[in-house]
Motif scaffolding. Structure first.
Motif, PDB file in Angstrom:
ATOM      1  N   PRO A 513       0.822  -1.210   0.000  1.00 50.20           N
ATOM      2  CA  PRO A 513       0.000   0.000   0.000  1.00 50.20           C
ATOM      3  C   PRO A 513       0.861   1.267   0.000  1.00 50.20           C
ATOM      4  O   PRO A 513       2.047   1.225   0.308  1.00 50.20           O
ATOM      5  N   GLU A 514       0.226   2.353  -0.315  1.00 45.79           N
ATOM      6  CA  GLU A 514       0.900   3.648  -0.268  1.00 45.79           C
ATOM      7  C   GLU A 514       1.278   3.968   1.179  1.00 45.79           C
ATOM      8  O   GLU A 514       0.500   3.720   2.101  1.00 45.79           O
ATOM      9  N   ARG A 515       2.494   4.495   1.374  1.00 46.05           N
ATOM     10  CA  ARG A 515       2.985   4.826   2.715  1.00 46.05           C
ATOM     11  C   ARG A 515       3.635   6.208   2.707  1.00 46.05           C
ATOM     12  O   ARG A 515       3.960   6.734   1.648  1.00 46.05           O
ATOM     13  N   GLU A 565       1.476   3.514   7.323  1.00 43.98           N
ATOM     14  CA  GLU A 565       0.446   3.292   6.302  1.00 43.98           C
ATOM     15  C   GLU A 565      -0.795   4.098   6.662  1.00 43.98           C
ATOM     16  O   GLU A 565      -0.895   4.677   7.747  1.00 43.98           O
ATOM     17  N   ASN A 567      -3.649   3.226   7.593  1.00 41.77           N
ATOM     18  CA  ASN A 567      -4.438   2.760   8.736  1.00 41.77           C
ATOM     19  C   ASN A 567      -3.742   2.994  10.082  1.00 41.77           C
ATOM     20  O   ASN A 567      -4.191   2.483  11.100  1.00 41.77           O
ATOM     21  N   LYS A 602       2.171   3.103  -4.144  1.00 37.36           N
ATOM     22  CA  LYS A 602       1.882   1.667  -4.169  1.00 37.36           C
ATOM     23  C   LYS A 602       2.937   0.967  -5.011  1.00 37.36           C
ATOM     24  O   LYS A 602       3.405   1.505  -6.023  1.00 37.36           O
TER      25      LYS A 602
END
Length: 651
Positions: A513-515, A565, A567, A602
């Motif tokens: 995922p994008e970070r 991330e 989340n 990503k």
């Protein structure tokens, strides 16, 4: 093989007892020629309604699909002969034997012991004791010497005081004088517990024996149990092998959080923002209630039980997992008897109390199967035994009367050979000499117990409906596991070409995922974050900003730095990943501003990086195609009129 036992548990959610179905019942559906009854479906659905996590399974139509798939797999497993596999049969028999222990007992005696156990776990005893150590198989002379010694020590305690004698005689080898502190039911061997609870406060017991030797104990105090504690915590993790630098940084951060609490900050909001116990952080740090001895970290337990008032908050303290702050929410007294009854019954059966239950059961089985000890002649076995038995060199005589019947348990004959084999098998357990008549009587009682238990166990499935039902569930669950392991899981693991091909056609499903590399600043006061925002815009480092906003020992802003991330608990929902300093957000009952130093887009995972997920997804696809083939092979036909009645009943 943890997966195996999880799968068996899951399969029991949709398994059921079909052994007593009536031919007159409504047939809900058929799998090939095999009927599945409406009553079975209803019972299983209602039984497991609260157990399923997937909401779709609570929908009756969806549950019917799940149930028909289950029945298809069981049909296929039997078709392939998995129920005849030696390994399957062995594991099933092992389970049945273990399960039978829960159904073979004397309920009256068990209930009495459970009630007694409840009274004891609701009260603690504080006692000290003196033990004269002696092994269970010590000679009569050594046993008598130990007994005389404990009698003399008790006489001394009456003159000199228990504590004085206890401290003087303790040598840690043959005599132990120990301060035990508070304990409750199940914390000591049953014989010791009995004496402790039956001795008045301030009194010293008479000498008594346990497997450790002869004791006397002095009861200092008795009190009601402490019950359970419901607490929350904020943890900054270090781990048991962390170096000094990591521990020091964690200590600094926990002290910053503690300072915020003392300044009026919300414990729950700070837990959401900073606690690194991810399972509790989102709940404001709240943990499930626990009692003494239920958690493995004594330091944590001691702090939790030391807090006296609901709402009290501890100072920071360290455990092997990191630094903590604990808040007390509730002091929960011991649950009522009915709530704890089942749990206590299990403990009683595992405890040394089980010997009392066993003896009561044997007495019950003797009566049930009409066994009269007086009718059994043991004189023949007394005549063929000799002192070689105590040397583990005794053998059955060449003219042994092997065919003669020793006793009958209903239709089953127990021969002299059966008892003779038992004597041979257990002779190594007997080293201390005793009269042969006493030895034979003792061995026979143990043998009789084994025979009665074995007979009861072998007939339990026809005598006990509940036991039969549970065995049926496990039988099908185990069968289903064997089928899935051989048909889906193992083949998916070994089909490397198929797995790689699946990955190549679904690469977009396997991405990092994008970070972002970010600094997250959190505060209960928006004005403090305005200052932080300006300093971040000016590219000041975090330590400089800390010094500017956290003064005179006050922690107004807490910072978190690193690659995170979307989340991450510190980021607002739907936070936009772009370089620069964000606006100030309201998040987790506080205010947050974020400096994004860099954005990592990503990224496609390699096959090796995604392999575990790919194999799982490939297995799912393979299983879906396999179920389709089973439906064609066996044909599932649902009686829609019956299903309509089932749905109305379940509503």
């Amino acid at each position: 093989m943890k997966l195996k036992y999880f799968f068996l548990f899951f399969s029991s959610i949709i398994a059921c007892n079909t052994w007593a179905q009536s031919a007159e019942e409504d047939v809900l559906f058929t799998v090939g020629d095999d009927p599945v009854y409406a009553s079975e479906f209803i019972r299983v659905y209602q039984k497991n309604l609260d157990l399923v996590q997937d909401e779709s399974q609570k929908d009756v139509d969806e549950y019917l699909k799940l149930f028909t798939n289950y029945k298809l797999k069981i049909k296929e497993a039997r078709s392939q002969g998995f129920h005849e596999n030696p390994g399957y049969k062995k594991e099933l028999e092992s389970y049945k034997k273990q399960l039978a222990k829960n159904y073979i007992s004397d309920p009256k005696v068990t209930d009495e012991l459970v009630e007694e156990a409840y009274q004891r776990i609701t009260h603690d005893v504080n006692a000290n004791h003196i033990l004269v150590k002696i092994s269970e198989d010590a000679s009569p002379a050594d046993t008598l010497a130990a007994y005389n010694k404990i009698v003399k020590l008790r006489a001394r305690t009456e003159k000199e005081g228990f504590e004085k004698v206890r401290k003087e005689v303790h040598n840690g080898k043959t005599i132990y004088g120990e301060a035990l502190g508070y304990f409750s039911g199940f914390k000591m061997v049953y014989a010791f517990e009995n004496v402790a609870y039956n001795t008045p406060v301030g009194a010293t017991s008479q000498p008594f024996r346990t497997q450790f030797g002869y004791h006397i104990l002095h009861v200092i105090d008795k009190r009601k149990s402490e019950g359970e504690r419901e607490v929350g915590h904020i943890m900054i993790a270090t781990g048991p092998e962390a170096n000094d630098s990591i521990v020091h940084k964690a200590e600094i951060k926990i002290n910053e959080v503690y300072a915020k609490i003392n300044q009026g900050g919300s414990f729950e909001a700070l837990a959401k923002q900073f606690s690194e116990d991810t399972s509790s952080a989102e709940k404001g740090g709240k943990l499930r209630p626990f009692s003494r001895g239920q958690i493995s970290v004594e330091a944590f337990e001691n702090v939790a039980f030391s807090l006296e008032n609901e709402g009290a908050i501890s100072e920071p303290f360290q455990t092997k997992f990191g630094w903590h702050i604990v808040k007390l929410y509730r002091i929960i007294p011991v649950s009522d008897f009915e709530t704890m009854k089942t749990e206590l019954a299990e403990k009683v059966k595992r405890d040394s109390r089980s010997k009392i239950i066993d003896q009561a059961l044997i007495d019950t089985l003797k009566k049930k199967y009409e066994i009269d000890d007086e009718q059994v002649s043991l004189s023949y076995f007394e005549s063929i035994l000799n002192d070689n038995y105590f040397k583990n060199t005794w053998v059955l005589p060449s003219d042994f009367s092997s065919e003669k019947v020793l006793l009958n348990i209903k239709e089953e004959q127990i021969s002299y050979q059966n008892f003779g084999d038992y004597l041979l098998k257990t002779q190594r357990q007997t080293r201390r000499k005793k009269p042969l008549k006493d030895l034979v009587k003792e061995k026979y009682q143990a043998f009789l117990k084994d025979q009665l238990m074995a007979y009861q166990e072998s007939h339990l499935e026809t005598e006990n409906e509940e036991y039969a039902s549970v065995v049926h569930e496990y039988r099908d669950g185990l069968l289903l596991f064997e089928l899935m392991e051989n048909t889906i899981w193992n083949t998916a693991q070994t089909d490397s070409l198929g797995v790689k091909k699946y990955f190549e056609t679904h690469q977009s499903d396997y991405m990092f995922p994008e970070r972002i590399d970010a600094v997250i600043a959190s505060s209960s006061k928006k004005k403090d974050l305005k200052t932080v925002s300006k300093l971040l815009e000016q590219q000041e480092n975090v330590e400089t900003i800390k010094s500017a906003v956290n003064k005179n020992g006050d922690v107004n802003v807490i910072f978190t730095s690193g690659v995170v991330e979307a989340n991450h608990q510190g980021l607002p929902k739907d936070f936009e990943f772009k370089k620069g300093v964000s606006k100030i957000f309201k998040h987790n009952d506080a205010f947050v501003v974020v400096q994004v130093k860099d954005v990592f887009p990503k990224k496609q995972k390699t096959f090796e990086e995604a392999k575990g997920l790919v194999v799982n997804d490939y297995q799912t696809l393979k299983e879906e195609k396999w179920i389709d083939s089973l439906e064609k092979k066996y044909h599932v036909k649902v009686n829609q009129d019956v299903f309509k009645k089932v749905k109305n009943q379940l509503k």
